[in-house]
Design a protein around this motif. Structure first.
Motif: not given
Length: 162
Positions: A60-86
């Motif tokens: 239901l979301l625009p493709a551009g929003l899905n792209w942004q959500l995916s991209m930022w999740a794949e950039l931020i969450c790995p950093l959190l995993l690396l630090l063991g934060l959240g």
């Protein structure tokens, strides 16, 4: 006596595992997902071509929003995993990203039997999907979701401060 002789060599491994058994998983997953996020950051949005394959509610979301959500999740969450934060939250988010990717990209478009579906359990797409690698990521994320980061993490340090 025999049990003690068999378990003694593993005592040091038990101590090391207690401290950092999750660390190899966190490092591996952080690298893999961050690399994917960087490809999106440096590339162009190709989600419009498969927007109809996204599962609810992402369809239901625009493709551009899905792209942004995916991209930022794949950039931020790995950093959190690396630090063991959240770690648990980051793992859950990356699991959602992976399930969406399986549904939209990696799942076979057509299959009529479990044998057909099994042919999609591959790294390369030969017309039957290629969900093996994302499934490996899901399995690797599961212990981090269930148990969180180990002692070599900011999560552990922050818990000790309270």
């Amino acid at each position: 006596m025999l049990t003690q002789a068999l378990t003694r060599p593993f005592t040091a491994l038990d101590r090391a595992g207690h401290w950092g058994a999750d660390l190899p998983l966190r490092l591996f997953l952080a690298w893999e997902f961050f690399e994917s996020g960087l490809e999106k950051f440096n590339g162009s949005n190709w989600f419009a071509d498969l927007q109809g394959s996204f599962p609810f509610p992402f369809d239901l979301l625009p493709a551009g929003l899905n792209w942004q959500l995916s991209m930022w999740a794949e950039l931020i969450c790995p950093l959190l995993l690396l630090l063991g934060l959240g770690t648990r939250l980051a793992s859950a988010v990356l699991m959602v990203v992976t399930v969406v990717a399986i549904a939209a990209v990696h799942w076979p478009s057509e299959w009529s039997s479990l044998a057909d579906l099994g042919r999609g359990y591959a790294i390369t797409d030969q017309g039957y999907g290629n969900f093996k690698l994302p499934l490996i990521y899901l399995v690797a994320l599961l212990p981090l979701l269930l148990k969180g980061a180990g002692r070599l993490s900011l999560d552990h340090w922050l818990r000790r401060q309270h």
